[in-house]
Motif scaffolding. Structure first.
Motif, mmCIF file in Angstrom:
data_model
loop_
_atom_site.group_PDB
_atom_site.id
_atom_site.type_symbol
_atom_site.label_atom_id
_atom_site.label_comp_id
_atom_site.label_asym_id
_atom_site.label_seq_id
_atom_site.Cartn_x
_atom_site.Cartn_y
_atom_site.Cartn_z
ATOM 1 N N PRO A 20 -16.233 10.168 -1.588
ATOM 2 C CA PRO A 20 -15.766 11.507 -1.959
ATOM 3 C C PRO A 20 -14.295 11.508 -2.323
ATOM 4 O O PRO A 20 -13.456 10.997 -1.581
ATOM 5 C CB PRO A 20 -16.030 12.327 -0.686
ATOM 6 N N GLY A 21 -13.976 12.042 -3.491
ATOM 7 C CA GLY A 21 -12.591 12.101 -3.943
ATOM 8 C C GLY A 21 -12.112 10.873 -4.676
ATOM 9 O O GLY A 21 -10.967 10.844 -5.132
ATOM 10 N N GLN A 22 -12.967 9.853 -4.829
ATOM 11 C CA GLN A 22 -12.560 8.618 -5.517
ATOM 12 C C GLN A 22 -13.737 8.056 -6.292
ATOM 13 O O GLN A 22 -14.788 7.788 -5.716
ATOM 14 C CB GLN A 22 -12.049 7.585 -4.513
ATOM 15 N N ARG A 23 -13.536 7.866 -7.595
ATOM 16 C CA ARG A 23 -14.596 7.365 -8.462
ATOM 17 C C ARG A 23 -14.073 6.199 -9.302
ATOM 18 O O ARG A 23 -13.330 6.410 -10.265
ATOM 19 C CB ARG A 23 -15.113 8.485 -9.379
ATOM 20 N N PRO A 24 -14.433 4.968 -8.953
ATOM 21 C CA PRO A 24 -14.009 3.824 -9.770
ATOM 22 C C PRO A 24 -14.898 3.660 -10.992
ATOM 23 O O PRO A 24 -16.096 3.993 -10.969
ATOM 24 C CB PRO A 24 -14.156 2.637 -8.813
ATOM 25 N N GLY A 25 -14.311 3.139 -12.062
ATOM 26 C CA GLY A 25 -15.089 2.785 -13.240
ATOM 27 C C GLY A 25 -15.614 1.368 -13.117
ATOM 28 O O GLY A 25 -15.553 0.754 -12.045
ATOM 29 N N PRO A 26 -16.135 0.821 -14.215
ATOM 30 C CA PRO A 26 -16.612 -0.568 -14.184
ATOM 31 C C PRO A 26 -15.484 -1.525 -13.785
ATOM 32 O O PRO A 26 -14.338 -1.359 -14.202
ATOM 33 C CB PRO A 26 -17.069 -0.817 -15.627
ATOM 34 N N VAL A 27 -15.827 -2.496 -12.973
ATOM 35 C CA VAL A 27 -14.857 -3.467 -12.473
ATOM 36 C C VAL A 27 -15.018 -4.785 -13.219
ATOM 37 O O VAL A 27 -16.129 -5.296 -13.357
ATOM 38 C CB VAL A 27 -15.037 -3.698 -10.960
ATOM 39 N N LYS A 28 -13.904 -5.337 -13.696
ATOM 40 C CA LYS A 28 -13.905 -6.679 -14.269
ATOM 41 C C LYS A 28 -13.347 -7.629 -13.222
ATOM 42 O O LYS A 28 -12.202 -7.483 -12.785
ATOM 43 C CB LYS A 28 -13.051 -6.736 -15.532
ATOM 44 N N LEU A 29 -14.165 -8.575 -12.803
ATOM 45 C CA LEU A 29 -13.765 -9.537 -11.782
ATOM 46 C C LEU A 29 -13.915 -10.937 -12.343
ATOM 47 O O LEU A 29 -15.007 -11.337 -12.746
ATOM 48 C CB LEU A 29 -14.628 -9.365 -10.528
#
Length: 295
Positions: A32-41
């Motif tokens: 809640p309150g935080q939405r990450p996009g696609p991660v490049k690892l």
């Protein structure tokens, strides 16, 4: 607020590593309150095996196996994260005594249940000195949220931010006695104090914005992965983040990666390697608000 985020963790080995198994905790949490996009690892050398997973506390894990001999390891993570947390009303939280009773009565056995964050953990042991220190700031009868914030402010005022004064494995008792350290130490001190007076407290690992708003000072701890505390303030309010390094609430300047009982649960990289020599490590962080990011 939307941030462009990047992290680089590097290891150099004095002797070749012939077999390595690692667990990474570097992907920002979806919460809640935080939405990450696609991660490049990107991991170099390229792992022979890479498995994604989640731990009991909901942290994203990457299990790595690297078999060929190698003299260096580099982990690069980049993503974009949107953060929009509401500011909690600390004055409407239960009184300290009531909060402790609510926490002990909770039957939430999930990774977010307050029962997991009341007792000793691997890096934090409850003792009388921490209880006494916390009670100096946390007068019984006042709203628990205000009391917890006062403890964070007390740590900020009374401890010196001194990179190099402690190490990653420095006991919390030593940092407490010296009244100096870095964000990891301050988080452990605050957790020990809160648990000692009956407030559930968890350790948070993540990132802090590196570009302050116009006219504002740069926040301490922004050059590396940061650490702060989240405290359970009752079933209505839930978990709220407090940053004792900067005496502030952890709202839109903070990006959460992992949550646990202490640093041992959230280290960005764990594992074992087969080698005979020593190693050196470094890591760098870049957190830029999108409106300030350059191409």
């Amino acid at each position: 607020m939307i941030y462009d985020l990047s992290l680089v963790i590097a290891y150099d080995y004095a002797e070749p590593v012939n077999d390595a198994r690692h667990i990474l905790r570097v992907r920002p949490r979806l919460e809640p309150g935080q939405r990450p996009g696609p991660v490049k690892l990107v991991v170099e050398p390229r792992p022979d095996e890479q498995i994604r997973d989640r731990d009991f506390f909901g942290n994203a894990l990457d299990h790595l196996l690297i078999l060929p001999a190698h003299e260096a390891l580099e982990v690069r993570m980049s993503t974009q994260v949107e953060v929009e947390r509401p500011r909690p009303d600390l004055g409407r939280t239960p009184a300290l005594g009531e909060l402790t009773a609510l926490a002990r009565a909770s039957r939430d056995v999930s990774g977010a249940g307050p029962m997991h964050f009341l007792g000793d953990s691997r890096r934090v042991r409850i003792s009388a000195p921490f209880a006494d220190y916390a009670r100096d700031a946390m007068a019984d009868g006042r709203p628990a949220g205000e009391a917890v914030f006062e403890l964070a402010a007390q740590i900020k005022d009374e401890f010196d931010y001194a990179p190099g004064a402690t190490k990653v494995d420095t006991p919390v008792e030593e940092a407490f006695a010296k009244r100096e350290g870095v964000c990891q130490d301050f988080a452990h001190v605050m957790i020990a104090g809160l648990r000692a007076v009956g407030v559930p407290a968890a350790y948070v690992s993540g990132f802090l914005r590196t570009v302050p708003p116009p006219g504002k000072p740069r926040l301490e701890g922004a050059d590396a992965m940061h650490a702060w505390v989240t405290a359970w303030l009752g079933p209505q309010v839930g978990w709220v983040g407090f940053d004792p390094t900067n005496a502030m609430l952890a709202i839109d300047d903070h990006i959460t990666v992992a949550v646990g009982r202490d640093y041992a649960d959230v280290a960005p990289i764990d594992g074992t390697v087969m080698t005979a020599g020593s190693q050196t490590t470094s890591h760098s962080v870049d957190v830029k608000p999108v409106e300030h990011a350059t191409a």
